[in-house]
Design an enzyme around this catalytic site. Sequence first.
Site, PDB file in Angstrom:
ATOM      1  N   ASP A  94      41.911  36.034  23.056  1.00 27.10           N
ATOM      2  CA  ASP A  94      41.201  36.992  21.759  1.00 27.10           C
ATOM      3  C   ASP A  94      42.643  36.633  20.798  1.00 27.10           C
ATOM      4  O   ASP A  94      42.463  37.479  19.668  1.00 27.10           O
ATOM      5  CB  ASP A  94      42.523  38.530  22.549  1.00 27.10           C
ATOM      6  CG  ASP A  94      43.940  38.622  22.948  1.00 27.10           C
ATOM      7  OD1 ASP A  94      44.833  37.618  22.680  1.00 27.10           O
ATOM      8  OD2 ASP A  94      44.379  39.623  22.305  1.00 27.10           O
ATOM      9  N   GLU A  95      42.918  35.573  20.264  1.00 24.27           N
ATOM     10  CA  GLU A  95      43.548  34.889  19.054  1.00 24.27           C
ATOM     11  C   GLU A  95      42.697  33.617  18.874  1.00 24.27           C
ATOM     12  O   GLU A  95      42.567  32.730  19.896  1.00 24.27           O
ATOM     13  CB  GLU A  95      44.543  34.903  19.017  1.00 24.27           C
ATOM     14  CG  GLU A  95      45.589  35.700  18.606  1.00 24.27           C
ATOM     15  CD  GLU A  95      47.258  35.643  19.139  1.00 24.27           C
ATOM     16  OE1 GLU A  95      47.664  35.358  17.931  1.00 24.27           O
ATOM     17  OE2 GLU A  95      47.450  34.786  20.066  1.00 24.27           O
TER      18      GLU A  95
END
Lengths: 352, 366
Positions: A94-95
């Site tokens: 998620d990054e």
Amino acid sequence: MDAFYASVEQRDDPALRGRPVVVAWRGARSVVCAASYEARKFGVHSAMPAVRAERLCPQAIFVPPDFSRYKAVSRQIRAIFARHTDLIEPLSLDEAYLDVTVTKTGLPSATATAEAIRAAIREETQLTASAGVAPNKFLAKIASDWRKPDGLFVVRPAQVEAFLTPLPVGRLPGVGKVMEARLAELGIATVGDLRALGMIELERRFGRWGHRLHELSRGFDEHPVQPDRPSLQISSEDTLEQDVPLEQLQPHVVRLAGKTWAAYQRESDRVARTIVLKLKTSDFRTLTRSLTPRVLPASASELAELAWGLHLRVDLPAGTRYRLVGVGLAGLVDRDNHVAQSELFDMAVAPS
Amino acid sequence: MQFSIQREALLKPLQQVVGVVERRQTLPVLANLLVKVADGKLTLTGTDLEVEMVASTPAEQLADGETTIPARKLFDIVRALPDGARIDLKLNGERAALNAGRSRFTLATLPSSEFPTIEEIELVEKVSLPEEVLRDLMESTAFAMANQDVRYYLNGMLLDLQEHSLRCVATDGHRLALKETQLDSQVSTRRQIIIPRKGVNELVGLLETGDGQVELEFGRNHLRVRRGDVVFTSKLIDGRFPDYEAVIPLGADKQANVDREVLRGALQRAAILSNEKYRGVKLEFSPSRLRIMAHNPEQEEAVEEVEAETPVSDLSVGFNVGYLLDALAALHGEKVRLNLRDAQSSCLVQENDNDQSRHVIMPLRL
């Protein structure tokens, strides 16, 4: 993404919305994978033992992680990034870092691009994301945490120094608890203090790392966004049911070596050069021991033997117990660059 | 204790013993030389507990006695004095006074009773051979010794004493160097000893060309070499050397005879463009011709062609060019013979008319 796993769970189950949610496996030994913002108010955060989270927030709803759904969302957001640039360096599910110096969409600024991406994520995944916009990777990473959740923070080139000056040194990448303590002894608490100490003094005290610290303190970071950075290590690790003494780790090392070896076999065009044994003590100290043998292991059992051999180089007190063990293969290089010198004698290479 | 000596007469034995003294010692006295006057001569001893070197020389105005003096300082002073200077050294209590012309030095000493020396070595065998031969044997093989290998028994040189011959063998596990000589005397039982790397280097430094003889005394745990006024003693490595004879290829039926200097030149040029880390070169044999190829990560390429007396065709083997060059440098004679079998097997390099000197090199999989 904000509280990623927990947010996905809240999105998919309306009953969880507005309530403290903790994503963690069941079990006395599990750690928190993610905590919703409602749970964070109670002091729950990721990587904390689940037992402790339960004590801090008894009303929290515990949900086991479901990585297939998280991965699906991850693919969705990467597709959104890819509409704007191909220079994407994922850090986790998620990054990611994005280089938007030149974009496919021709939006007028990096800030506009970040807003467009956040809007698309909200629209298409019903989840919120936070973004940091800055001249380089390390500043963007700090900035992305600044207005979480659902926020955007921009550090313009002219604001870099002012932004960094009051920050605690622990916010700089690579400055952990130990380094923070060493700097505190020198009376350095903020990035501004660090900058005031000057390059010569920093290099004198910390060598090359001092040089890097000085650069960071002035907001310099030349590391480019590296798309598709291949993983540098293949490893498997397990948190054990109970903390055990060093000698009892052997069966786990053998099992994990098997898993690592199986994953390594899928790497057709790269060769690993280094064997890594990772351990975490019952008081959460992590240590690794590694070996780069002249002759690489040729089977899971040889890998297990070499990895287990590394336990002899662990020099913690005899009574120490371990909660986690991992076996990895590192130093992956392309097979083409790998030249093998044959041996005269058929001798096992024992770690010394 | 007291003696008087000309600078040059002292400098030579000093040079012979000072190399043994380590720059960092475990005991303070190991930084010193044992200086002894007895039996009408001056004797200097240096040690690191593993290797001991004793050198003696005649001197004048002798008064018996012994002490220990800082090795490096004494050597540096004597070396820096003008040519032909006469040096007088005298022990005054706990200080040694060194006078030469208008120079005066006072050096700290430590009692000689603290200085460890190796006396008895439990002699089990003794052979005598020309100094020049021993020097050649060791120089032709020492380069192949391992350095700080976990297989500690490779960090040295094997002396393999057989009935009528003496062999020196060294290997780092990738290549092996062997040289042998016939002995005049006969030896009763075969003995294998391993001299540690440092001992080998000190001994090679001591040996000179010329027609002198040296005595090799094989002890239970030591090797002692007597050469004129110098006695070298080294502890042995307590370990089993691998079965080196098993790795000298017998079935290497593919042979090529090549001019040694021509091959060496070609390899040296090709080496320039080999990968810096692995230094790989590929040797391709075809009838009457040997082709040497190298390339590096920058995709630069070298190709060398050398005439070779060989019927071999379709054979291509990779090697570390450094190992090939080391072997060629250790060989004499106009022509060398390469004996090969296939790309996975070792190569035996020797002079084309004798096998006194043999070099085995394992291939590099490129």
